[in-house]
Design an enzyme around this catalytic site. Structure first.
Site, mmCIF file in Angstrom:
data_model
loop_
_atom_site.group_PDB
_atom_site.id
_atom_site.type_symbol
_atom_site.label_atom_id
_atom_site.label_comp_id
_atom_site.label_asym_id
_atom_site.label_seq_id
_atom_site.Cartn_x
_atom_site.Cartn_y
_atom_site.Cartn_z
ATOM 1 N N ARG A 243 0.968 -1.068 -0.203
ATOM 2 C CA ARG A 243 -0.126 -0.113 0.045
ATOM 3 C C ARG A 243 0.903 1.272 -0.230
ATOM 4 O O ARG A 243 1.889 1.408 0.891
ATOM 5 C CB ARG A 243 -0.982 0.016 1.159
ATOM 6 C CG ARG A 243 -1.583 1.310 1.394
ATOM 7 C CD ARG A 243 -2.597 1.347 2.552
ATOM 8 N NE ARG A 243 -3.232 2.497 2.604
ATOM 9 C CZ ARG A 243 -3.557 3.208 3.689
ATOM 10 N NH1 ARG A 243 -3.454 2.644 4.810
ATOM 11 N NH2 ARG A 243 -4.261 4.319 3.870
ATOM 12 N N HIS B 241 -3.315 10.848 1.434
ATOM 13 C CA HIS B 241 -2.892 10.539 2.736
ATOM 14 C C HIS B 241 -2.183 11.656 3.308
ATOM 15 O O HIS B 241 -1.201 11.971 3.631
ATOM 16 C CB HIS B 241 -1.877 9.299 2.758
ATOM 17 C CG HIS B 241 -1.625 8.551 4.112
ATOM 18 N ND1 HIS B 241 -1.803 7.337 4.259
ATOM 19 C CD2 HIS B 241 -1.507 9.110 5.276
ATOM 20 C CE1 HIS B 241 -1.437 7.057 5.401
ATOM 21 N NE2 HIS B 241 -1.226 7.953 6.282
ATOM 22 N N GLU C 275 -7.776 7.718 6.861
ATOM 23 C CA GLU C 275 -7.846 8.223 8.145
ATOM 24 C C GLU C 275 -8.610 9.549 8.066
ATOM 25 O O GLU C 275 -7.724 10.608 8.710
ATOM 26 C CB GLU C 275 -7.034 8.105 9.153
ATOM 27 C CG GLU C 275 -6.330 6.662 9.280
ATOM 28 C CD GLU C 275 -5.134 6.659 10.395
ATOM 29 O OE1 GLU C 275 -4.883 7.628 10.883
ATOM 30 O OE2 GLU C 275 -5.075 5.348 10.705
ATOM 31 N N ASN D 112 -7.780 0.809 9.680
ATOM 32 C CA ASN D 112 -6.631 0.857 10.478
ATOM 33 C C ASN D 112 -6.624 0.888 11.841
ATOM 34 O O ASN D 112 -7.413 1.553 12.313
ATOM 35 C CB ASN D 112 -6.033 2.311 10.135
ATOM 36 C CG ASN D 112 -5.729 2.575 8.489
ATOM 37 O OD1 ASN D 112 -5.977 1.734 7.815
ATOM 38 N ND2 ASN D 112 -5.353 4.009 8.324
ATOM 39 N N TYR E 265 -5.116 0.175 15.603
ATOM 40 C CA TYR E 265 -3.861 -0.014 16.494
ATOM 41 C C TYR E 265 -4.344 -0.120 17.724
ATOM 42 O O TYR E 265 -3.422 -0.937 18.299
ATOM 43 C CB TYR E 265 -3.302 1.441 16.370
ATOM 44 C CG TYR E 265 -2.568 1.771 15.090
ATOM 45 C CD1 TYR E 265 -1.333 1.437 15.052
ATOM 46 C CD2 TYR E 265 -3.226 2.301 13.787
ATOM 47 C CE1 TYR E 265 -0.560 1.602 13.683
ATOM 48 C CE2 TYR E 265 -2.509 2.392 12.760
ATOM 49 C CZ TYR E 265 -1.241 2.320 12.598
ATOM 50 O OH TYR E 265 -0.344 2.397 11.399
ATOM 51 N N GLU F 80 -3.764 -0.872 7.960
ATOM 52 C CA GLU F 80 -2.852 -0.546 8.847
ATOM 53 C C GLU F 80 -2.817 -1.225 10.162
ATOM 54 O O GLU F 80 -3.985 -1.245 10.714
ATOM 55 C CB GLU F 80 -2.644 0.818 8.977
ATOM 56 C CG GLU F 80 -2.372 1.770 8.131
ATOM 57 C CD GLU F 80 -2.177 3.207 8.349
ATOM 58 O OE1 GLU F 80 -1.937 3.532 9.343
ATOM 59 O OE2 GLU F 80 -2.260 4.236 7.299
HETATM 60 C C1 FCB Z 1 -1.699 6.125 11.095
HETATM 61 C C2 FCB Z 1 -1.403 7.019 9.840
HETATM 62 C C3 FCB Z 1 -0.128 6.744 9.343
HETATM 63 C C4 FCB Z 1 1.169 6.568 10.462
HETATM 64 C C5 FCB Z 1 0.548 5.467 11.839
HETATM 65 C C6 FCB Z 1 1.476 5.247 12.863
HETATM 66 O O1 FCB Z 1 -2.531 7.066 11.809
HETATM 67 O O2 FCB Z 1 -2.399 6.629 8.795
HETATM 68 O O3 FCB Z 1 0.281 7.527 8.451
HETATM 69 O O4 FCB Z 1 1.142 7.638 10.900
HETATM 70 O O5 FCB Z 1 -0.608 5.975 11.986
#
Ligand code: FCB
Length: 508
Positions: A124, A168, A213, A354, A356, A411
């Site tokens: 990507r 982005h 995002e 995405n 985390y 992500e």
């Molecule tokens: C996400 C973003 C990416 C990077 C990661 C750690 O929020 O999309 O660009 O900064 O976090």
């Protein structure tokens, strides 16, 4: 009350660290642990030879233009808001910029060789809008198009599917000066750009993401102002920017479909932070699920911006804003003109998530969601983000239940304090452990029937982490910034083994 979950020992170190630690993913039998073992909730008994992931699951890594490309002023590229913002004193850690970044613009062939060695099947990247259109609109920079065309050719030659993101965060500066995401012209401008890119690349690119995002983008750009262009707007103004961003997404989807040379798979990459049940009780699970999609007013302020999900998903996938959010925002809700929701609500092929981490929630006496603080000493990445693998199970599961689309993890990853060891290698056991835990959680969602397209690790390379400069290393590949030399970390070797094992014929 049962103690909040934590991610204490579920698997042995050896299982994750050895190259055969790839078998962590086919290590599907739950450990005979105590009743609330995290592992037991993350896995279910299946044949040890069966991959938990679907056939043709894409294994890859993710990046973005400004964070890796460099060549900020080369070959006719125009400036983006980031080119300007990063040069303002005090905005970026250590005064760094993305002027050179990983120098991917010149070194992409070397990076693709690393990807091929790792066995990645998807990559990507994002296109820099002002590299394609220096002023955001008007004349096309053919050299910019040629760069992305060469990149796509080189990826395909290595057997790697390109996954192209149109935006982005690097808004063309010229458009920002024409009020950018606050302008109702922006959707048209973005749609025109999407059409140009689709005409140039869609003979070879089939997977597309429109906007990365939107929540983080609007939050950083216009609420907290810690990211380019660094503005702190009144709530009514930033909610307007959010609405315009959704419209731009819709126009881009229409433009790709109208101009693609072959059927396109189009998604939208949303950052999703699910609420996570503090215990396994049915009440806590129900509260967490509800809270994942609820929109209290404080979600629209700088402090809790990162917790809101439904605002950023419902319009795109359901064609309406959450009623609770509109009510909470009152007069600050964006103006919705006739036809807007239809434009925003385009048919999509997948939901890009995405993921985390998430937040802990429990049910109060009336069953209502109540935030639970993380316990002292809760595991943190180098960035200070909580390690909550359960997000990679709950997130995809609840997203699929609500929006009924296949999920593509666009992500996931962690920063850690990596350096080159005396043996010349880069040992990053925490990234391996983090990723294994999240992949096990994803495997659980897959086994429970959530359709998954793939997993893209953030990131391929250590890179420019926005306002943090080069201090947060997220890469599977270490970049020595003074020399730009690349060194695959232990996690790159581990990930290669996971991919090999999980996509091998014997596992299908
Ligand atoms: C996400 C973003 C990416 C990077 C990661 C750690 O929020 O999309 O660009 O900064 O976090």
């Amino acid at each position: 009350m049962t103690r909040p979950r934590n991610i204490s020992r579920d698997f042995t170190r050896r299982e994750f660290l050895s190259v055969s630690g790839a078998s962590a993913l086919s290590l599907a039998n739950p450990r005979p642990a105590d009743a609330v073992s995290h592992a037991a909730r993350q896995t279910s008994p299946v044949s040890p030879t069966a991959s938990p992931f679907p056939k043709n699951f894409l294994w890859g890594a993710a990046t973005s233009a400004y964070q890796i490309e460099g060549a900020a002023h080369e070959d006719g590229k125009g400036p983006s808001v980031w080119d300007e913002f990063a040069h303002k004193p005090g905005k970026i850690h250590d005064g760094e910029t993305g002027d050179v970044a990983c120098d991917f613009y010149h070194r992409y062939a070397e990076d693709i060789a690393h990807m091929r060695d790792m066995g990645l099947t998807a990559f990507r990247f994002s296109l820099s809008w002002p590299r394609v259109l220096p002023d955001g609109i008007g004349s096309v920079n053919q050299k910019g198009i040629d760069f992305y065309s060469r990149l796509v050719d080189a990826l395909l030659a290595a057997g790697i599917a390109p996954v192209a993101t149109l935006f982005h965060w690097d808004t063309p500066l010229a458009l920002h000066r024409r009020v950018g995401w606050l302008s109702r012209d922006m959707p048209q401008w973005f749609g025109d750009y999407a059409a140009i890119v689709a005409r140039a690349l869609s003979d070879r690119v089939t997977h597309w993401l429109t906007i990365n995002e939107p929540r983080s983008f609007i939050g950083g750009a216009y609420v907290t102002g810690v990211q380019a262009p660094g503005e702190k707007l009144a709530r009514a103004a930033y909610m307007r920017a959010a609405h315009i961003t959704f419209l731009a997404h819709g126009r881009a989807v229409q433009a790709i479909r109208a101009n693609a040379h072959q059927p396109a798979q189009i998604g939208y990459a949303c950052d999703v932070s699910p609420s996570l049940p503090a215990t396994d009780s049915a009440a806590d699970i129900a509260a967490a699920r509800e809270s994942t999609f609820s929109s209290p007013l404080d979600h629209f302020s700088g402090a809790h911006w990162w917790r809101e999900n439904a605002w950023w998903l419902d319009p795109i996938f359901l064609g309406r804003y959450p009623a609770s959010a509109l009510a909470a925002l009152g007069k600050d809700a964006p103006e919705i003109l006739a036809g807007d929701m239809e434009t925003i609500h385009q048919p999509l092929d997948f939901l890009g998530a995405n993921i985390y981490g998430g937040w802990l929630v429990r049910a109060d006496a009336d069953g209502r969601p109540q935030p639970v603080p993380f316990p002292a000493g809760f595991p943190l990445t180098a960035f200070g983000w909580q390690v909550t693998p359960d997000a990679m199970y709950r997130g995809p599961k609840w997203l699929h239940e609500r929006y009924h689309l296949p999920i593509f993890i666009t992500e996931n990853g962690c920063s850690s304090r990596d350096w080159i060891s005396l043996d010349g290698k880069v040992h990053d056991p925490q990234r391996i452990d983090f990723t294994a835990r999240y992949l096990l959680a994803l495997a659980r969602a897959s086994r429970e029937g959530v359709p998954l397209l793939g997993y893209l690790h953030w990131s391929l390379l250590d890179n420019f982490e926005w306002q943090e400069g080069y201090t947060q290393r997220f890469g599977l590949i270490f970049v020595d910034f003074p020399s730009r030399r690349r060194i695959p970390k232990d996690s790159a070797l581990w990930y290669a083994a996971v991919i090999k094992k999980s996509s091998g014929a014997s596992l299908m």
